[in-house]
Write a protein that holds these residues in place. Structure first.
Motif, PDB file in Angstrom:
ATOM      1  N   PHE A  52      15.635   0.353  -2.464  1.00  0.00           N
ATOM      2  CA  PHE A  52      14.710  -0.651  -2.969  1.00  0.00           C
ATOM      3  C   PHE A  52      13.543  -0.850  -2.004  1.00  0.00           C
ATOM      4  O   PHE A  52      12.389  -0.910  -2.428  1.00  0.00           O
ATOM      5  N   LEU A  53      13.832  -0.942  -0.710  1.00  0.00           N
ATOM      6  CA  LEU A  53      12.764  -1.128   0.275  1.00  0.00           C
ATOM      7  C   LEU A  53      11.803   0.064   0.276  1.00  0.00           C
ATOM      8  O   LEU A  53      10.589  -0.124   0.360  1.00  0.00           O
ATOM      9  N   ALA A  54      12.344   1.264   0.158  1.00  0.00           N
ATOM     10  CA  ALA A  54      11.484   2.452   0.098  1.00  0.00           C
ATOM     11  C   ALA A  54      10.630   2.418  -1.169  1.00  0.00           C
ATOM     12  O   ALA A  54       9.423   2.693  -1.128  1.00  0.00           O
ATOM     13  N   ALA A  55      11.252   2.059  -2.289  1.00  0.00           N
ATOM     14  CA  ALA A  55      10.512   1.981  -3.553  1.00  0.00           C
ATOM     15  C   ALA A  55       9.455   0.895  -3.491  1.00  0.00           C
ATOM     16  O   ALA A  55       8.321   1.088  -3.940  1.00  0.00           O
ATOM     17  N   MET A  56       9.814  -0.256  -2.933  1.00  0.00           N
ATOM     18  CA  MET A  56       8.876  -1.371  -2.835  1.00  0.00           C
ATOM     19  C   MET A  56       7.663  -0.971  -1.990  1.00  0.00           C
ATOM     20  O   MET A  56       6.529  -1.289  -2.341  1.00  0.00           O
ATOM     21  N   ASN A  57       7.897  -0.252  -0.927  1.00  0.00           N
ATOM     22  CA  ASN A  57       6.807   0.221  -0.088  1.00  0.00           C
ATOM     23  C   ASN A  57       5.873   1.129  -0.887  1.00  0.00           C
ATOM     24  O   ASN A  57       4.645   0.989  -0.832  1.00  0.00           O
ATOM     25  N   GLY A  58       6.449   2.036  -1.649  1.00  0.00           N
ATOM     26  CA  GLY A  58       5.639   2.926  -2.475  1.00  0.00           C
ATOM     27  C   GLY A  58       4.856   2.184  -3.544  1.00  0.00           C
ATOM     28  O   GLY A  58       3.676   2.455  -3.777  1.00  0.00           O
ATOM     29  N   VAL A  59       5.501   1.218  -4.182  1.00  0.00           N
ATOM     30  CA  VAL A  59       4.833   0.427  -5.221  1.00  0.00           C
ATOM     31  C   VAL A  59       3.694  -0.383  -4.617  1.00  0.00           C
ATOM     32  O   VAL A  59       2.617  -0.497  -5.201  1.00  0.00           O
ATOM     33  N   GLN A  60       3.917  -0.930  -3.440  1.00  0.00           N
ATOM     34  CA  GLN A  60       2.853  -1.700  -2.768  1.00  0.00           C
ATOM     35  C   GLN A  60       1.656  -0.816  -2.438  1.00  0.00           C
ATOM     36  O   GLN A  60       0.512  -1.243  -2.568  1.00  0.00           O
ATOM     37  N   GLN A  61       1.928   0.400  -2.006  1.00  0.00           N
ATOM     38  CA  GLN A  61       0.830   1.313  -1.698  1.00  0.00           C
ATOM     39  C   GLN A  61       0.009   1.610  -2.947  1.00  0.00           C
ATOM     40  O   GLN A  61      -1.220   1.631  -2.902  1.00  0.00           O
ATOM     41  N   VAL A  62       0.683   1.815  -4.060  1.00  0.00           N
ATOM     42  CA  VAL A  62      -0.016   2.053  -5.326  1.00  0.00           C
ATOM     43  C   VAL A  62      -0.807   0.811  -5.720  1.00  0.00           C
ATOM     44  O   VAL A  62      -1.965   0.902  -6.142  1.00  0.00           O
ATOM     45  N   SER A  63      -0.192  -0.343  -5.546  1.00  0.00           N
ATOM     46  CA  SER A  63      -0.856  -1.605  -5.886  1.00  0.00           C
ATOM     47  C   SER A  63      -2.138  -1.787  -5.077  1.00  0.00           C
ATOM     48  O   SER A  63      -3.178  -2.164  -5.617  1.00  0.00           O
ATOM     49  N   GLN A  64      -2.053  -1.498  -3.799  1.00  0.00           N
ATOM     50  CA  GLN A  64      -3.232  -1.611  -2.951  1.00  0.00           C
ATOM     51  C   GLN A  64      -4.290  -0.590  -3.353  1.00  0.00           C
ATOM     52  O   GLN A  64      -5.482  -0.872  -3.339  1.00  0.00           O
ATOM     53  N   LYS A  65      -3.850   0.593  -3.711  1.00  0.00           N
ATOM     54  CA  LYS A  65      -4.765   1.670  -4.092  1.00  0.00           C
ATOM     55  C   LYS A  65      -5.573   1.305  -5.338  1.00  0.00           C
ATOM     56  O   LYS A  65      -6.767   1.569  -5.409  1.00  0.00           O
ATOM     57  N   TYR A  66      -4.915   0.669  -6.311  1.00  0.00           N
ATOM     58  CA  TYR A  66      -5.570   0.412  -7.595  1.00  0.00           C
ATOM     59  C   TYR A  66      -5.980  -1.047  -7.818  1.00  0.00           C
ATOM     60  O   TYR A  66      -6.694  -1.333  -8.779  1.00  0.00           O
ATOM     61  N   GLY A  67      -5.539  -1.954  -6.955  1.00  0.00           N
ATOM     62  CA  GLY A  67      -5.819  -3.378  -7.167  1.00  0.00           C
ATOM     63  C   GLY A  67      -7.293  -3.712  -7.289  1.00  0.00           C
ATOM     64  O   GLY A  67      -7.723  -4.367  -8.250  1.00  0.00           O
ATOM     65  N   LYS A  68      -8.099  -3.263  -6.343  1.00  0.00           N
ATOM     66  CA  LYS A  68      -9.531  -3.567  -6.386  1.00  0.00           C
ATOM     67  C   LYS A  68     -10.229  -2.849  -7.536  1.00  0.00           C
ATOM     68  O   LYS A  68     -11.126  -3.403  -8.161  1.00  0.00           O
ATOM     69  N   GLN A  69      -9.801  -1.620  -7.791  1.00  0.00           N
ATOM     70  CA  GLN A  69     -10.394  -0.883  -8.911  1.00  0.00           C
ATOM     71  C   GLN A  69     -10.190  -1.657 -10.213  1.00  0.00           C
ATOM     72  O   GLN A  69     -11.096  -1.772 -11.024  1.00  0.00           O
ATOM     73  N   PHE A  70      -8.978  -2.174 -10.383  1.00  0.00           N
ATOM     74  CA  PHE A  70      -8.666  -2.922 -11.602  1.00  0.00           C
ATOM     75  C   PHE A  70      -9.510  -4.191 -11.683  1.00  0.00           C
ATOM     76  O   PHE A  70     -10.084  -4.502 -12.723  1.00  0.00           O
ATOM     77  N   GLN A  71      -9.585  -4.917 -10.588  1.00  0.00           N
ATOM     78  CA  GLN A  71     -10.355  -6.169 -10.575  1.00  0.00           C
ATOM     79  C   GLN A  71     -11.839  -5.921 -10.820  1.00  0.00           C
ATOM     80  O   GLN A  71     -12.512  -6.729 -11.458  1.00  0.00           O
ATOM     81  N   ASN A  72     -12.352  -4.812 -10.318  1.00  0.00           N
ATOM     82  CA  ASN A  72     -13.783  -4.522 -10.447  1.00  0.00           C
ATOM     83  C   ASN A  72     -14.160  -3.864 -11.766  1.00  0.00           C
ATOM     84  O   ASN A  72     -15.346  -3.799 -12.105  1.00  0.00           O
TER      85      ASN A  72
END
Length: 127
Positions: A52-72
């Motif tokens: 779960f911790l490994a998956a959460m880390n990966g999901v967070q990286q994806v979230s950071q990668k696309y978060g601003k793109q989505f907001q903008n």
């Protein structure tokens, strides 16, 4: 401090997963019941928490990668494309960690509801 980071990460991950998944409203009630049954059936072992911790880390990286793109993004079509790409990458992160989306979501739900499980997860992150 680490507890705050873990809980923030879980909350962010859950929120991102929920928004990128965009479930159909008609299926939501059935999924909720299935999720509750899944949560009860999933045994939370240390091995599962490590995945779960490994998956959460990966999901967070994806979230950071696309978060601003989505907001903008101005256009709804572009937002949907970003969501779809983020969801695919999040699913890949879960798969890479050896978890199914149901297992991942079950752990998130249980961590949010179980202080003892929160402590276990916190202890694992401080090791």
């Amino acid at each position: 401090m680490k507890k705050l980071l873990v809980m923030s990460a879980v909350s962010i991950t859950f929120a991102i997963s929920a928004t990128t998944a965009a479930p159909v409203m008609q299926q939501k009630a059935a999924q909720g019941q299935a999720m509750q049954q899944q949560q009860q059936q999933v045994e939370i072992t240390d091995a599962l928490l490590k995945k779960f911790l490994a998956a959460m880390n990966g999901v967070q990286q994806v979230s950071q990668k696309y978060g601003k793109q989505f907001q903008n993004a101005q256009e709804q079509q572009k937002k949907r494309e970003i969501q779809q790409q983020a969801q695919q990458e999040m699913l890949a992160a879960l798969n890479d960690a050896g978890l199914s989306p149901d297992e991942y979501n079950a752990v998130i739900q249980r961590v949010q509801q179980d202080p003892e499980l929160q402590k276990r997860l916190q202890d694992m992150t401080s090791e």
